[in-house]
Write an enzyme that holds these catalytic residues in place. Structure first.
Site, mmCIF file in Angstrom:
data_model
loop_
_atom_site.group_PDB
_atom_site.id
_atom_site.type_symbol
_atom_site.label_atom_id
_atom_site.label_comp_id
_atom_site.label_asym_id
_atom_site.label_seq_id
_atom_site.Cartn_x
_atom_site.Cartn_y
_atom_site.Cartn_z
ATOM 1 N N GLU A 137 -27.519 -61.824 -39.448
ATOM 2 C CA GLU A 137 -27.235 -61.679 -38.021
ATOM 3 C C GLU A 137 -26.572 -62.943 -37.463
ATOM 4 O OE1 GLU A 137 -29.295 -59.981 -33.927
ATOM 5 O OE2 GLU A 137 -30.578 -60.504 -35.635
ATOM 6 N N CYS A 186 -35.361 -48.726 -36.569
ATOM 7 C CA CYS A 186 -35.630 -49.762 -35.568
ATOM 8 C C CYS A 186 -34.555 -49.852 -34.491
ATOM 9 C CB CYS A 186 -35.782 -51.108 -36.269
ATOM 10 S SG CYS A 186 -37.071 -51.075 -37.529
#
Length: 417
Positions: free
Chosen positions: A316, A165
């Site tokens: 994240e 990705c």
């Protein structure tokens, strides 16, 4: 040697929100959801029966019928998006040195639909090996870049990048490096993906990576929401025209923004799960900032990887807090995957494009589908929930992370002569 400055002079997109850059950006800023029940195959027996597909796609609207049949859907997407970008940049083989114009494109999987069709036909036949003569050329990852170069006669660097990705972000960084090192004047870069198929959906279902919210597909991609249950598969393509500043000025090109820097790291942790503290994500943003010669406080917006997975969104967020400290609370953060789904190898290109438009338009696209705060996340951060916000955006980061622990970040900033 003195590195050349690199700017963006053209954009192209084919997405679940629209088939042009203008339609894509309108959809993002309006908070439009691109998800619906799958139309490309019968998904009624699958755990996940929805995806963010490119709507009403007919390749012959854009391509010659015979040529379109020689291409997998991902190559068709790439060629169409690149046509828009090349036209937008105003380049053709008559006004550039074709030996110094290249194509570097990313894809995570490539021609999976073609692979599935050919193997299925063989497996259900009488054992006689009857394969389409275009089977291999339709399937291989590099063929999209090849088609683009052949369409325009561009003979510079030409190859594909694959890092799951993170693929198209890595492709953009490679293009950026090629130009700033003086190896090319112009690179068409970005990525394409089209794997909404039985093999694609079934494979990700088997990993328990996809949302299974079949009762409400439009709200299934909900990054940073307490009830997120996996990502929503998307498809599409995004293309950027990267060009040396001196070359762009010499031909009087329109300039969207400047590419400031990029970074790539590895988690070295797990084949699919992120490092729990977001270590690779921390490092890649630090590398990108250093490459760009910027400080954390110079960044106004982060288009996060934000896939709507239970572990990924937390990791994240931890990384952002670690890198940006108190400035993290002054940032806008958003996940456009809440609208496009996760376009896998094309995600980096489409999200870099969103950052470029945020910088040029001073608008932050939202993270839609937020209903319930997750107590494991710091909601003093501005996730730009549910509605676009206006603010000056001088610089933005696009983050992408891939299976295998691949991390890539690219930074764009307002162009200043």
């Amino acid at each position: 040697m003195e590195l050349k400055r690199v700017v963006v002079t053209g954009l192209g997109a084919l997405t679940p929100l629209g088939k042009t850059v203008a339609e894509y950006w309108q959809g993002l800023t309006d908070g439009v959801n691109g998800c619906d029940f799958i139309k490309q195959f019968d998904a009624s027996k699958f755990k996940t029966r929805f995806a963010c597909e490119v709507k009403d796609f007919d390749p012959t609207t854009y391509l010659d019928r015979k040529e379109a049949r020689k291409m997998d859907r991902f190559s068709q997407f790439a060629l169409i998006a690149s046509d828009e970008a090349v036209k937008d940049a105003g380049i053709n083989r008559d006004n550039v040195d074709v030996d110094r114009v290249g194509v570097i494109l990313g894809s995570g999987i490539g021609g999976l639909i073609t692979f599935q069709e050919e193997v299925t036909n063989y497996a259900t036949g009488d054992g006689t090996p009857r394969f389409n003569p275009f089977f291999i050329p339709k399937m291989i990852l590099d063929i999209a870049a090849g088609h683009i170069s052949m369409r325009h006669g561009f003979r510079g660097p030409n190859y594909a990048v694959v890092s799951a990705c993170a693929s198209s972000t890595n492709a953009i960084i490679d293009a950026f490096d090629s130009i700033r090192l003086g190896k090319a004047d112009i690179i068409i870069s970005g990525g394409s993906e089209a794997v909404v198929s039985a093999a694609g959906v079934g494979g990700f279902n088997a990993m328990k990576a996809l949302s299974e919210r079949n009762d409400s597909p439009q709200t299934a991609s909900r990054p940073f929401d307490k009830d997120r249950d996996g990502f929503v598969m998307g498809e599409g393509a995004g293309c950027l025209i990267l060009e040396s500043l001196e070359h762009a000025l010499a031909r009087g090109a329109k300039i969207y923004c400047e590419i400031a820097g990029g970074g790539a790291t590895a988690d070295a942790h797990h084949i699919t799960a992120p490092h729990p503290e977001g270590l690779g994500a921390q490092n890649v943003m630090k590398v990108a900032l250093k490459d760009a010669g910027l400080q954390p406080q110079d960044i106004d917006y982060i288009n996060v990887h934000g896939t709507s997975t239970p572990l990924g969104d937390i990791a994240e967020t931890k990384a952002i807090l670690n890198v940006f400290g108190e400035h993290a609370y002054d940032l806008n953060i958003s996940s456009t995957k809440s609208m496009t789904g996760h376009c896998l190898g094309a995600a980096g290109a489409l999200e870099a494009l969103a950052c470029i438009l945020a910088v040029t338009q001073d608008i932050i696209p939202p993270t839609i589908n937020h209903f319930t705060d997750d107590p494991e996340l710091d909601f003093k951060l501005n996730f730009t929930f549910n509605k676009a916000q206006h603010r000056t955006v001088n610089a933005a980061i696009s983050n992408t992370f891939g299976f295998g622990g691949h991390n890539a970040s690219v930074i764009v900033k307002k162009y200043k002569p």
